[in-house]
Design a protein around this motif. Sequence first.
Motif, short mmCIF file in Angstrom:
data_model
loop_
_atom_site.label_atom_id
_atom_site.label_comp_id
_atom_site.label_asym_id
_atom_site.label_seq_id
_atom_site.Cartn_x
_atom_site.Cartn_y
_atom_site.Cartn_z
N PHE A 245 -4.82 -6.78 -11.48
CA PHE A 245 -6.11 -6.35 -10.95
C PHE A 245 -6.90 -7.51 -10.35
O PHE A 245 -7.79 -7.30 -9.53
CB PHE A 245 -6.93 -5.67 -12.05
N PRO B 219 -14.28 9.88 -10.20
CA PRO B 219 -13.69 8.66 -10.75
C PRO B 219 -13.46 8.82 -12.25
O PRO B 219 -14.12 9.62 -12.90
CB PRO B 219 -14.74 7.58 -10.47
N GLN C 173 2.09 5.01 -1.08
CA GLN C 173 1.35 6.22 -1.44
C GLN C 173 1.66 6.56 -2.89
O GLN C 173 2.78 6.94 -3.23
CB GLN C 173 1.75 7.38 -0.52
N LYS D 127 0.82 -1.22 0.00
CA LYS D 127 0.00 0.00 0.00
C LYS D 127 0.86 1.28 0.00
O LYS D 127 0.74 2.14 0.88
CB LYS D 127 -0.96 0.01 1.20
N PRO E 166 -6.28 -5.07 -5.02
CA PRO E 166 -7.05 -3.87 -5.38
C PRO E 166 -6.13 -2.77 -5.90
O PRO E 166 -5.10 -2.47 -5.29
CB PRO E 166 -7.70 -3.46 -4.05
N VAL E 167 -6.51 -2.19 -7.03
CA VAL E 167 -5.75 -1.08 -7.61
C VAL E 167 -6.65 0.14 -7.57
O VAL E 167 -7.55 0.28 -8.40
CB VAL E 167 -5.29 -1.38 -9.04
N GLU E 168 -6.42 1.01 -6.62
CA GLU E 168 -7.29 2.16 -6.42
C GLU E 168 -6.72 3.43 -7.03
O GLU E 168 -7.33 4.49 -6.94
CB GLU E 168 -7.54 2.35 -4.92
N VAL E 169 -5.56 3.32 -7.63
CA VAL E 169 -4.88 4.46 -8.22
C VAL E 169 -5.20 4.52 -9.71
O VAL E 169 -5.24 3.47 -10.38
CB VAL E 169 -3.35 4.34 -8.01
N ARG F 299 -8.34 14.49 -11.18
CA ARG F 299 -7.99 14.62 -9.76
C ARG F 299 -8.55 15.91 -9.17
O ARG F 299 -9.02 15.93 -8.03
CB ARG F 299 -6.47 14.58 -9.59
N ASN G 68 -9.65 0.61 -13.89
CA ASN G 68 -9.71 2.05 -13.64
C ASN G 68 -8.63 2.82 -14.39
O ASN G 68 -7.79 3.48 -13.81
CB ASN G 68 -9.62 2.33 -12.14
#
Length: 254
Positions: A67, A123, A48, A46, A71-74, A118, A93
């Motif tokens: 994926f 999203p 940053q 995780k 989890p790929v939240e970036v 951003r 994403n």
Amino acid sequence: MRILIVEDEKLAADRLASLLKRIECTAEIVATTPSVRKTVALLNLKPQLDLIFMDIQLADGISFEVFDQVPVEVPVIFTTAYDSYAIRAFKVNSIDYLLKPIDEDELQAALEKFRKIRSHAAPPQLGALEQTLQLLNGGKSYKTRFVVKVGEHLHTIPVEEAACFYSYEKATFLQTTAGKRYAIDYTMEQVESLVDPECYFRVNRGYLVKLKAVKDIVAWSNSRLKLELHHPTPAGEVVVSREKVNDFKAWLDR
């Protein structure tokens, strides 16, 4: 801007890093990972991150496998040599894709799109990107994975792992390159329309095969061809019907 580069070619990774630092003075390359395994390991820590640049084909597989494992939240910007994976698998994403060799102006435009997304804290909007990819692929978007039930659990099988699809006892099955079999909730006609015809061929009413699944091809009676699979199925012999033999040979010769 903290960036992860997922790229197995060092020269390509170094060039991308150089372009990023020239265009975006705040760019910090946190790490460069060359494989699915190392990318998953890093993301599990995780770190940053603000943005990921991800090549499609890596040293140990394709990046879409990442994926499925973490989890790929970036937001992700894909880089690709314009192969079929890019067209078939834009379901994650991503905010853009860049064609190799990466053009500096296109990279700058992709970063501008990222900044706009951003700044609005929204999203990624994939509609325009998916439409572009569909147009590149003749208006067709192909399935990237199938959901299968194993006991009380649901699993996803990437299409790339499907060696063949077949009909057996009024059900449709997916067989993987490892020889595992799963029932799927589709007819053979539906499956044929969902997968890339460059990769899979409907040899008869009961079989849809991938070339890598075929161990041997033998001339058969009545001008037909018999396929020997690396992993046989319970559905029996795989015979290319006579009316499809010419098309099958043309498919092999692409």
